[in-house]
Design an enzyme around this catalytic site. Structure first.
Site, PDB file in Angstrom:
ATOM      1  N   HIS A  61     -10.496 -64.101  15.547  1.00 16.32           N
ATOM      2  CA  HIS A  61     -11.829 -64.392  14.848  1.00 16.32           C
ATOM      3  C   HIS A  61     -13.329 -64.431  15.512  1.00 16.32           C
ATOM      4  CE1 HIS A  61     -14.805 -67.919  14.723  1.00 16.32           C
ATOM      5  NE2 HIS A  61     -14.577 -67.852  13.017  1.00 16.32           N
ATOM      6  N   SER A  62     -14.300 -64.272  14.500  1.00 13.26           N
ATOM      7  CA  SER A  62     -15.069 -63.423  14.506  1.00 13.26           C
ATOM      8  C   SER A  62     -15.264 -62.721  15.930  1.00 13.26           C
ATOM      9  CB  SER A  62     -15.809 -64.861  15.298  1.00 13.26           C
ATOM     10  OG  SER A  62     -17.546 -64.332  15.059  1.00 13.26           O
ATOM     11  N   THR A  63     -15.319 -62.844  16.592  1.00 16.35           N
ATOM     12  CA  THR A  63     -15.110 -60.900  17.164  1.00 16.35           C
ATOM     13  C   THR A  63     -13.822 -60.529  17.816  1.00 16.35           C
ATOM     14  OG1 THR A  63     -17.489 -61.511  18.737  1.00 16.35           O
ATOM     15  CG2 THR A  63     -15.628 -59.794  19.964  1.00 16.35           C
TER      16      THR A  63
ATOM     17  N   ALA B 122     -11.612 -60.754  15.042  1.00 10.60           N
ATOM     18  CA  ALA B 122     -11.743 -60.383  13.864  1.00 10.60           C
ATOM     19  C   ALA B 122     -11.392 -58.266  14.034  1.00 10.60           C
ATOM     20  CB  ALA B 122     -12.396 -60.998  12.689  1.00 10.60           C
TER      21      ALA B 122
ATOM     22  N   ALA C  49     -11.390 -63.743  10.790  1.00  9.67           N
ATOM     23  CA  ALA C  49     -11.621 -64.536   9.998  1.00  9.67           C
ATOM     24  C   ALA C  49     -12.959 -64.869  10.317  1.00  9.67           C
ATOM     25  CB  ALA C  49     -11.185 -65.877  10.598  1.00  9.67           C
TER      26      ALA C  49
END
Length: 254
Positions: free
Chosen positions: A93-95, A97, A121
């Site tokens: 998720h975010s970083t 990802a 994500a």
């Protein structure tokens, strides 16, 4: 690999070689492995959730956080090769990802077994530029405002300036990993990608997340969730249902 669970600093909850497939989960900026801990009880037993713990947080808080994707994957890839029995999948998720994506490219360079699927994500595709969020010089109230705009941080944390000052170095390092990243063109991954976007995540809106399709030659799907940057946690049941359905071919309980 005869142990039931192989544990390490990077994989503090183990890898359970007896499970049909392992799901390695990389956290967003400022978060640690425990952010994914509850997912294990919500997925079928044949999927073993393996939260990843980078340095600088939770039981690794005395270690200096890493400030670049290259540093992280150079240290994590050998750990995955040594501790994680295939088949496995990745979620970030975010970083997380971005780190998951670059981890696969590092594993490919090392000639190791690749995951059967990548779930990402809350982050634009890696080839797209990122807006810089400069957190290092912010006062505590300014930091709280910036984090509140992103969402996902408990209000009691945002209201406690002492806590914010303690976690600020970690946030600065993690945001640097994400925002100082310089994409290098390589061949697309031979790994399918499922990307989650959200209706109210301006930094990772559907067109930016849909561009992840360029990074795979093995199939892509885009899933839209109602919510903001942390919709994958707010709508966890939808996300986990998608993960279970996608990984079902690797189940022994079909």
């Amino acid at each position: 690999m005869t142990e039931r669970r192989v544990r390490s600093l990077w994989l503090p909850f183990g890898t359970n070689p007896a499970a049909s497939i392992r799901l390695l989960c990389l956290p967003h900026a400022g978060a640690g492995a425990t952010v994914y801990r509850a997912w294990g009880s919500s997925l079928p037993a044949w999927i073993n959730v393996c939260p990843v713990q980078p340095p600088g947080r939770e039981k690794r808080q005395r270690e200096a956080p890493l400030t670049s994707v290259e540093q992280l994957v150079a240290r994590l890839a050998p750990e995955v090769l040594a501790s994680v029995r295939p088949p496995y999948a990745l979620f970030g998720h975010s970083t997380g990802a971005l780190c998951s994506f670059e981890l696969i490219r590092e594993l490919r360079r090392l000639g190791g077994p690749l995951p059967v699927h990548l779930f990402v994500a809350g982050r634009p595709a890696p080839q797209l530029p990122m807006q810089r969020t400069r957190l290092s010089g912010l006062a505590a109230d300014e930091l709280a405002t910036a984090l509140r705009r992103l969402g996902g941080t408990p209000e009691e944390v945002l209201a406690d300036h002492d806590v914010l000052r303690r976690i600020q170095p970690l946030l600065v390092a993690d945001f640097s990993v994400n925002e100082a990243y310089s994409h290098r063109t390589e061949s697309p991954l031979d790994v399918p990608i499922t990307a989650f976007t959200a209706t109210n995540d301006a930094g990772a809106d559907p067109p930016k997340v849909a561009a992840w399709a360029e990074q795979t030659s093995a199939g892509f799907q885009l899933r839209t969730l109602v919510g903001g940057h942390f919709a994958v946690f707010d709508r966890a049941s939808e996300v986990l249902d998608c993960i279970a359905a996608t990984l079902e071919p690797w189940s022994v309980e079909r």
